[in-house]
Design a protein around this motif. Sequence first.
Motif, PDB file in Angstrom:
ATOM      1  N   ASP A  56       0.846  -1.197   0.000  1.00 47.35           N
ATOM      2  CA  ASP A  56       0.000   0.000   0.000  1.00 47.35           C
ATOM      3  C   ASP A  56       0.875   1.238   0.000  1.00 47.35           C
ATOM      4  O   ASP A  56       2.032   1.185   0.391  1.00 47.35           O
ATOM      5  N   GLU A  57       0.275   2.319  -0.450  1.00 42.82           N
ATOM      6  CA  GLU A  57       0.927   3.625  -0.358  1.00 42.82           C
ATOM      7  C   GLU A  57       0.342   4.274   0.898  1.00 42.82           C
ATOM      8  O   GLU A  57      -0.897   4.354   1.015  1.00 42.82           O
ATOM      9  N   PRO A  58       1.199   4.705   1.855  1.00 47.25           N
ATOM     10  CA  PRO A  58       0.663   5.154   3.142  1.00 47.25           C
ATOM     11  C   PRO A  58      -0.476   6.167   3.010  1.00 47.25           C
ATOM     12  O   PRO A  58      -0.398   7.114   2.235  1.00 47.25           O
ATOM     13  N   GLY A  59      -1.528   5.921   3.772  1.00 47.66           N
ATOM     14  CA  GLY A  59      -2.633   6.885   3.859  1.00 47.66           C
ATOM     15  C   GLY A  59      -3.641   6.835   2.735  1.00 47.66           C
ATOM     16  O   GLY A  59      -4.609   7.605   2.744  1.00 47.66           O
ATOM     17  N   THR A  60      -3.456   5.948   1.782  1.00 52.44           N
ATOM     18  CA  THR A  60      -4.366   5.979   0.626  1.00 52.44           C
ATOM     19  C   THR A  60      -5.478   4.923   0.681  1.00 52.44           C
ATOM     20  O   THR A  60      -6.409   4.994  -0.122  1.00 52.44           O
ATOM     21  N   SER A  61      -5.349   3.942   1.594  1.00 47.61           N
ATOM     22  CA  SER A  61      -6.279   2.801   1.554  1.00 47.61           C
ATOM     23  C   SER A  61      -7.023   2.661   2.869  1.00 47.61           C
ATOM     24  O   SER A  61      -6.606   3.198   3.886  1.00 47.61           O
ATOM     25  N   VAL A  62      -8.069   1.874   2.829  1.00 43.10           N
ATOM     26  CA  VAL A  62      -8.606   1.335   4.079  1.00 43.10           C
ATOM     27  C   VAL A  62      -7.919  -0.013   4.264  1.00 43.10           C
ATOM     28  O   VAL A  62      -8.028  -0.896   3.403  1.00 43.10           O
ATOM     29  N   LEU A  63      -7.200  -0.150   5.358  1.00 51.38           N
ATOM     30  CA  LEU A  63      -6.505  -1.413   5.682  1.00 51.38           C
ATOM     31  C   LEU A  63      -7.061  -1.850   7.020  1.00 51.38           C
ATOM     32  O   LEU A  63      -6.754  -1.242   8.052  1.00 51.38           O
ATOM     33  N   THR A  64      -7.894  -2.858   7.015  1.00 49.25           N
ATOM     34  CA  THR A  64      -8.581  -3.191   8.258  1.00 49.25           C
ATOM     35  C   THR A  64      -8.723  -4.690   8.461  1.00 49.25           C
ATOM     36  O   THR A  64      -8.791  -5.455   7.492  1.00 49.25           O
ATOM     37  N   SER A  65      -8.734  -5.086   9.723  1.00 57.00           N
ATOM     38  CA  SER A  65      -8.972  -6.485  10.101  1.00 57.00           C
ATOM     39  C   SER A  65     -10.047  -6.511  11.169  1.00 57.00           C
ATOM     40  O   SER A  65     -10.000  -5.728  12.120  1.00 57.00           O
ATOM     41  N   ILE A  66     -10.991  -7.416  10.994  1.00 59.72           N
ATOM     42  CA  ILE A  66     -12.136  -7.512  11.913  1.00 59.72           C
ATOM     43  C   ILE A  66     -12.063  -8.853  12.642  1.00 59.72           C
ATOM     44  O   ILE A  66     -11.967  -9.910  11.998  1.00 59.72           O
ATOM     45  N   VAL A  67     -12.107  -8.790  13.957  1.00 59.51           N
ATOM     46  CA  VAL A  67     -12.146 -10.024  14.757  1.00 59.51           C
ATOM     47  C   VAL A  67     -13.566 -10.571  14.734  1.00 59.51           C
ATOM     48  O   VAL A  67     -14.520  -9.854  15.034  1.00 59.51           O
ATOM     49  N   VAL A  68     -13.683 -11.839  14.357  1.00 62.62           N
ATOM     50  CA  VAL A  68     -14.998 -12.483  14.315  1.00 62.62           C
ATOM     51  C   VAL A  68     -14.953 -13.735  15.182  1.00 62.62           C
ATOM     52  O   VAL A  68     -14.085 -14.596  14.993  1.00 62.62           O
ATOM     53  N   ARG A  69     -15.872 -13.799  16.117  1.00 67.68           N
ATOM     54  CA  ARG A  69     -16.074 -15.044  16.881  1.00 67.68           C
ATOM     55  C   ARG A  69     -17.332 -15.661  16.277  1.00 67.68           C
ATOM     56  O   ARG A  69     -18.449 -15.298  16.634  1.00 67.68           O
ATOM     57  N   PRO A  70     -17.114 -16.542  15.291  1.00 77.06           N
ATOM     58  CA  PRO A  70     -18.220 -16.915  14.407  1.00 77.06           C
ATOM     59  C   PRO A  70     -19.278 -17.792  15.069  1.00 77.06           C
ATOM     60  O   PRO A  70     -18.973 -18.617  15.927  1.00 77.06           O
ATOM     61  N   ARG A  71     -20.499 -17.560  14.603  1.00 75.13           N
ATOM     62  CA  ARG A  71     -21.610 -18.448  14.972  1.00 75.13           C
ATOM     63  C   ARG A  71     -21.918 -19.299  13.742  1.00 75.13           C
ATOM     64  O   ARG A  71     -23.005 -19.258  13.176  1.00 75.13           O
ATOM     65  N   LEU A  72     -20.891 -19.995  13.296  1.00 81.12           N
ATOM     66  CA  LEU A  72     -20.971 -20.816  12.086  1.00 81.12           C
ATOM     67  C   LEU A  72     -20.186 -22.092  12.314  1.00 81.12           C
ATOM     68  O   LEU A  72     -19.192 -22.079  13.060  1.00 81.12           O
TER      69      LEU A  72
END
Length: 246
Positions: A56-72
Amino acid sequence: MIEPTPLTRAIVRLPVVDSTQRVAFALAEAGASDRTVVVAETQTAGRGRRGRLWRDEPGTSVLTSIVVRPRLAVADLPKLSLATAVAVAEALDTVGGIVARLKWPNDVVVRGRKVAGILLESRLTAEPIVVVGIGLNLNQTEFPADLATTATSVRLETGRRAERETALNELLTAFDRWRATLETRGFAAVRARWLELADTIGREVRVGSRAGVAVDLDRDGALVLRDSVDAIHHVVAGELTRGRPH
Ligand code: BTN
């Protein structure tokens, strides 16, 4: 459509990190709650699918991780990445009026160019932890030479700067919505929406050693291919190369 109850969530914001995936797993293993989010301005070792680096080029993207405790069930976890792709496409429409399409299994493309990538990783302990990573190209005006013809950004598609916080909020809202749909109604609703948004169906494609026309997404999320002798194959995983429309 299921509208989940708005709940507060923890958002951990970091200027620089190796990978938001690593941080999200570390937080989850230390007890962070379901829906905890990690966001970074830039990553030094962003993880892509199939062991690739996500640059990525700093500051240009959404870089995200979501913690999921799945009900699957564990066997159903890959369906969460298809649901995430639907969520990203819908968020792009809300944020920029962008008509994004889905390339199996979970790339989000505009005019055939990748605008977002999704990485689902899991730790299958007694209580499984899933981390859903999303890299959304937002304000890049150009890409490195090797990505120049295959990547795009919201800004390149709309001609306007996109507000990162708005994009993040829309992504998280859409993710909650499609995750809830999957967990409470099952895969059928996700599959129907994925098929509406699909770029892959009706094209000649290759996945590993299999080649054929992509004709469907099956009830488990596998891609259904019809080969040159009309044999049907259900492809569970792999890297898809797109051909021309059939
Ligand atoms: C792909 O290869 O298409 C998936 C790319 C996923 C990249 C995102 S960016 C935020 C999160 N942190 C990572 O290290 N990877 C994911």
